[in-house]
Design a protein around this motif. Structure first.
Motif, PDB file in Angstrom:
ATOM      1  N   SER A  72       0.831  -1.209   0.000  1.00  0.00           N
ATOM      2  CA  SER A  72       0.000   0.000   0.000  1.00  0.00           C
ATOM      3  C   SER A  72       0.867   1.262   0.000  1.00  0.00           C
ATOM      4  CB  SER A  72      -0.971   0.002   1.186  1.00  0.00           C
ATOM      5  OG  SER A  72      -0.289   0.042   2.415  1.00  0.00           O
ATOM      6  N   MET A  73       2.046   1.204   0.630  1.00  0.00           N
ATOM      7  CA  MET A  73       2.964   2.340   0.600  1.00  0.00           C
ATOM      8  C   MET A  73       3.461   2.581  -0.825  1.00  0.00           C
ATOM      9  SD  MET A  73       6.759   2.925   2.211  1.00  0.00           S
ATOM     10  CE  MET A  73       6.406   2.404   3.873  1.00  0.00           C
ATOM     11  N   ILE A  74       3.840   1.508  -1.507  1.00  0.00           N
ATOM     12  CA  ILE A  74       4.316   1.625  -2.884  1.00  0.00           C
ATOM     13  C   ILE A  74       3.203   2.134  -3.796  1.00  0.00           C
ATOM     14  CG2 ILE A  74       5.150   0.317  -4.885  1.00  0.00           C
ATOM     15  CD1 ILE A  74       6.642  -1.507  -2.848  1.00  0.00           C
ATOM     16  N   ASP A  75       1.999   1.599  -3.622  1.00  0.00           N
ATOM     17  CA  ASP A  75       0.866   2.031  -4.453  1.00  0.00           C
ATOM     18  C   ASP A  75       0.588   3.520  -4.293  1.00  0.00           C
ATOM     19  OD1 ASP A  75       0.540  -0.490  -5.460  1.00  0.00           O
ATOM     20  OD2 ASP A  75      -1.250  -0.977  -4.283  1.00  0.00           O
ATOM     21  N   PHE A  76       0.604   4.006  -3.045  1.00  0.00           N
ATOM     22  CA  PHE A  76       0.352   5.430  -2.810  1.00  0.00           C
ATOM     23  C   PHE A  76       1.447   6.279  -3.451  1.00  0.00           C
ATOM     24  CE2 PHE A  76       0.972   9.295  -0.219  1.00  0.00           C
ATOM     25  CZ  PHE A  76      -0.254   9.913  -0.440  1.00  0.00           C
ATOM     26  N   SER A  77       2.695   5.874  -3.249  1.00  0.00           N
ATOM     27  CA  SER A  77       3.827   6.647  -3.770  1.00  0.00           C
ATOM     28  C   SER A  77       3.810   6.710  -5.294  1.00  0.00           C
ATOM     29  CB  SER A  77       5.143   6.052  -3.272  1.00  0.00           C
ATOM     30  OG  SER A  77       5.191   6.077  -1.858  1.00  0.00           O
ATOM     31  N   THR A  78       3.573   5.575  -5.938  1.00  0.00           N
ATOM     32  CA  THR A  78       3.579   5.562  -7.405  1.00  0.00           C
ATOM     33  C   THR A  78       2.347   6.264  -7.979  1.00  0.00           C
ATOM     34  OG1 THR A  78       2.613   3.324  -7.401  1.00  0.00           O
ATOM     35  CG2 THR A  78       5.015   3.497  -7.618  1.00  0.00           C
ATOM     36  N   GLY A  82       4.290   8.547 -10.268  1.00  0.00           N
ATOM     37  CA  GLY A  82       4.516   7.744 -11.467  1.00  0.00           C
ATOM     38  C   GLY A  82       5.179   6.424 -11.103  1.00  0.00           C
ATOM     39  N   LYS A  83       5.241   5.529 -12.060  1.00  0.00           N
ATOM     40  CA  LYS A  83       5.717   4.160 -11.788  1.00  0.00           C
ATOM     41  C   LYS A  83       7.222   4.063 -11.562  1.00  0.00           C
ATOM     42  CE  LYS A  83       1.732   2.076 -12.240  1.00  0.00           C
ATOM     43  NZ  LYS A  83       1.065   1.521 -11.054  1.00  0.00           N
ATOM     44  N   ASP A  84       7.991   5.007 -12.121  1.00  0.00           N
ATOM     45  CA  ASP A  84       9.453   4.926 -12.024  1.00  0.00           C
ATOM     46  C   ASP A  84       9.938   5.785 -10.859  1.00  0.00           C
ATOM     47  OD1 ASP A  84      12.085   4.378 -12.532  1.00  0.00           O
ATOM     48  OD2 ASP A  84      12.210   5.526 -14.385  1.00  0.00           O
ATOM     49  N   VAL A  85      10.093   5.156  -9.694  1.00  0.00           N
ATOM     50  CA  VAL A  85      10.469   5.881  -8.485  1.00  0.00           C
ATOM     51  C   VAL A  85      11.674   5.233  -7.813  1.00  0.00           C
ATOM     52  CG1 VAL A  85       8.111   6.676  -8.036  1.00  0.00           C
ATOM     53  CG2 VAL A  85       8.889   4.523  -7.031  1.00  0.00           C
ATOM     54  N   GLN A  86      12.272   5.976  -6.899  1.00  0.00           N
ATOM     55  CA  GLN A  86      13.318   5.392  -6.053  1.00  0.00           C
ATOM     56  C   GLN A  86      13.052   5.771  -4.610  1.00  0.00           C
ATOM     57  OE1 GLN A  86      17.359   7.074  -6.314  1.00  0.00           O
ATOM     58  NE2 GLN A  86      16.582   8.567  -7.808  1.00  0.00           N
ATOM     59  N   ALA A  87      13.440   4.877  -3.715  1.00  0.00           N
ATOM     60  CA  ALA A  87      13.255   5.101  -2.276  1.00  0.00           C
ATOM     61  C   ALA A  87      14.601   5.418  -1.654  1.00  0.00           C
ATOM     62  CB  ALA A  87      12.654   3.861  -1.626  1.00  0.00           C
ATOM     63  N   GLU A 113       9.790  19.375  -7.317  1.00  0.00           N
ATOM     64  CA  GLU A 113       9.522  19.471  -5.885  1.00  0.00           C
ATOM     65  C   GLU A 113       8.572  18.373  -5.417  1.00  0.00           C
ATOM     66  OE1 GLU A 113       8.221  23.597  -5.364  1.00  0.00           O
ATOM     67  OE2 GLU A 113      10.214  24.033  -4.623  1.00  0.00           O
ATOM     68  N   LYS A 114       8.334  17.370  -6.268  1.00  0.00           N
ATOM     69  CA  LYS A 114       7.413  16.298  -5.897  1.00  0.00           C
ATOM     70  C   LYS A 114       8.131  15.216  -5.098  1.00  0.00           C
ATOM     71  CE  LYS A 114       5.838  14.978  -9.872  1.00  0.00           C
ATOM     72  NZ  LYS A 114       5.027  14.261 -10.875  1.00  0.00           N
ATOM     73  N   SER A 115       7.520  14.776  -4.026  1.00  0.00           N
ATOM     74  CA  SER A 115       8.048  13.644  -3.269  1.00  0.00           C
ATOM     75  C   SER A 115       6.943  13.096  -2.373  1.00  0.00           C
ATOM     76  CB  SER A 115       9.253  14.062  -2.403  1.00  0.00           C
ATOM     77  OG  SER A 115       8.845  14.944  -1.378  1.00  0.00           O
ATOM     78  N   VAL A 116       7.170  11.878  -1.901  1.00  0.00           N
ATOM     79  CA  VAL A 116       6.306  11.284  -0.885  1.00  0.00           C
ATOM     80  C   VAL A 116       7.220  10.879   0.266  1.00  0.00           C
ATOM     81  CG1 VAL A 116       4.795   9.358  -0.272  1.00  0.00           C
ATOM     82  CG2 VAL A 116       4.553  10.451  -2.511  1.00  0.00           C
ATOM     83  N   VAL A 117       6.974  11.439   1.435  1.00  0.00           N
ATOM     84  CA  VAL A 117       7.781  11.124   2.612  1.00  0.00           C
ATOM     85  C   VAL A 117       6.946  10.239   3.538  1.00  0.00           C
ATOM     86  CG1 VAL A 117       9.122  12.029   4.534  1.00  0.00           C
ATOM     87  CG2 VAL A 117       8.980  13.328   2.401  1.00  0.00           C
ATOM     88  N   CYS A 130       2.439   8.569   5.501  1.00  0.00           N
ATOM     89  CA  CYS A 130       3.008   9.100   4.264  1.00  0.00           C
ATOM     90  C   CYS A 130       2.294  10.381   3.863  1.00  0.00           C
ATOM     91  CB  CYS A 130       2.871   8.083   3.131  1.00  0.00           C
ATOM     92  SG  CYS A 130       3.707   6.507   3.434  1.00  0.00           S
ATOM     93  N   HIS A 131       3.037  11.330   3.345  1.00  0.00           N
ATOM     94  CA  HIS A 131       2.388  12.521   2.818  1.00  0.00           C
ATOM     95  C   HIS A 131       3.079  12.983   1.543  1.00  0.00           C
ATOM     96  CE1 HIS A 131       5.316  15.264   5.052  1.00  0.00           C
ATOM     97  NE2 HIS A 131       5.411  14.147   5.721  1.00  0.00           N
ATOM     98  N   ALA A 132       2.248  13.291   0.554  1.00  0.00           N
ATOM     99  CA  ALA A 132       2.736  13.775  -0.736  1.00  0.00           C
ATOM    100  C   ALA A 132       2.620  15.284  -0.754  1.00  0.00           C
ATOM    101  CB  ALA A 132       1.903  13.174  -1.867  1.00  0.00           C
ATOM    102  N   THR A 133       3.665  15.919  -1.207  1.00  0.00           N
ATOM    103  CA  THR A 133       3.663  17.377  -1.250  1.00  0.00           C
ATOM    104  C   THR A 133       4.328  17.858  -2.530  1.00  0.00           C
ATOM    105  OG1 THR A 133       4.454  19.382  -0.159  1.00  0.00           O
ATOM    106  CG2 THR A 133       5.759  17.407   0.164  1.00  0.00           C
ATOM    107  N   GLN A 134       3.943  19.029  -2.968  1.00  0.00           N
ATOM    108  CA  GLN A 134       4.522  19.633  -4.167  1.00  0.00           C
ATOM    109  C   GLN A 134       5.583  20.674  -3.795  1.00  0.00           C
ATOM    110  OE1 GLN A 134       3.454  18.619  -7.267  1.00  0.00           O
ATOM    111  NE2 GLN A 134       2.123  17.170  -6.247  1.00  0.00           N
ATOM    112  N   THR A 135       5.866  20.825  -2.513  1.00  0.00           N
ATOM    113  CA  THR A 135       6.751  21.920  -2.090  1.00  0.00           C
ATOM    114  C   THR A 135       7.934  21.424  -1.248  1.00  0.00           C
ATOM    115  OG1 THR A 135       5.359  22.317  -0.145  1.00  0.00           O
ATOM    116  CG2 THR A 135       4.878  23.609  -2.122  1.00  0.00           C
ATOM    117  N   THR A 136       8.594  20.369  -1.729  1.00  0.00           N
ATOM    118  CA  THR A 136       9.784  19.880  -1.024  1.00  0.00           C
ATOM    119  C   THR A 136      10.924  19.647  -2.007  1.00  0.00           C
ATOM    120  OG1 THR A 136       9.057  17.577  -1.248  1.00  0.00           O
ATOM    121  CG2 THR A 136       8.522  18.693   0.820  1.00  0.00           C
ATOM    122  N   GLU A 137      12.129  19.735  -1.493  1.00  0.00           N
ATOM    123  CA  GLU A 137      13.323  19.369  -2.245  1.00  0.00           C
ATOM    124  C   GLU A 137      14.073  18.335  -1.420  1.00  0.00           C
ATOM    125  OE1 GLU A 137      15.361  23.034  -2.919  1.00  0.00           O
ATOM    126  OE2 GLU A 137      14.031  23.623  -4.563  1.00  0.00           O
TER     127      GLU A 137
END
Length: 201
Positions: A72-78, A82-87, A113-117, A130-137
């Motif tokens: 479920s963590m992977i599903d939320f993150s992707t 998108g499908k091509d991610v790294q942790a 600035e997209k990420s999921v922490v 987990c939280h997805a935000t558009q304002t992180t580096e």
């Protein structure tokens, strides 16, 4: 700096098993019974606090999700990146005390600035907030301690803090107000940041 090994050893349940167990504040008595937790215990308070945090509304500008399985963590993150991610996660060679670290290399990992922490929570089994935000580096910082211990620490910078609670600890420590400056911090070893692969970002 002080990097310590996490004492939170809880592991993930298989997705099918996790999905069959209630995960909500209004099901607390049932959850405590399921895991044989005494209602007035410290462990019960920990479970209650985690459930309350997951049930609370998101901060403006972010989407949150409480992952009760790795899938479920992977599903939320992707679904957000998108499908091509790294942790990425912080890695320290060995447990160390408080010491001075010298930064040997800083690598910016996000071109946008997209990420999921995902932050590991205290619960009866592994659960990540987990939280997805558009304002992180996101940055990967190579460091070496005074005793020679090497660390690769993940640092996250929040570029827009305008919607944060003015009483947030970061503002007290930095003596700044919401929305005035970026706020950066290192992630503990048991937290994960998901980012798009640079090739596909």
């Amino acid at each position: 700096m002080h990097f310590t090994k996490s004492s939170n050893r809880a592991t993930f349940l298989p997705r099918q098993v996790a999905a069959s167990i209630p995960f909500s504040s209004n099901k607390l008595p049932e959850i405590l019974t399921k895991f044989s937790v005494t209602p007035q215990s410290e462990e019960a308070d920990m479970i209650k606090e985690t459930l309350n945090e997951c049930d609370s509304p998101s901060v403006k500008g972010e989407e949150k999700y409480c992952a009760t399985s790795l899938e479920s963590m992977i599903d939320f993150s992707t679904s957000k990146l998108g499908k091509d991610v790294q942790a990425l996660s912080t890695e320290v060679e060995t447990e160390t005390g408080v010491q001075t670290y010298t930064v040997t290399r800083v690598e910016k990992k996000t071109s946008g600035e997209k990420s999921v922490v995902c932050h590991k929570q205290k619960y009866a089994y592994a659960e990540f907030y987990c939280h997805a935000t558009q304002t992180t580096e996101t940055y990967l910082v190579s460091m070496e301690g005074a005793d020679g211990v090497k660390a690769k620490a993940v640092a996250v910078c929040h570029t827009d803090t305008a919607a944060w609670n003015p009483r947030h600890l970061a503002f007290q420590v930095l003596k700044v107000k919401p929305g005035t400056v970026p706020v950066c911090h290192f992630l503990p070893e048991d937290h994960i940041v998901w980012i798009p692969n640079k090739k596909s970002a």
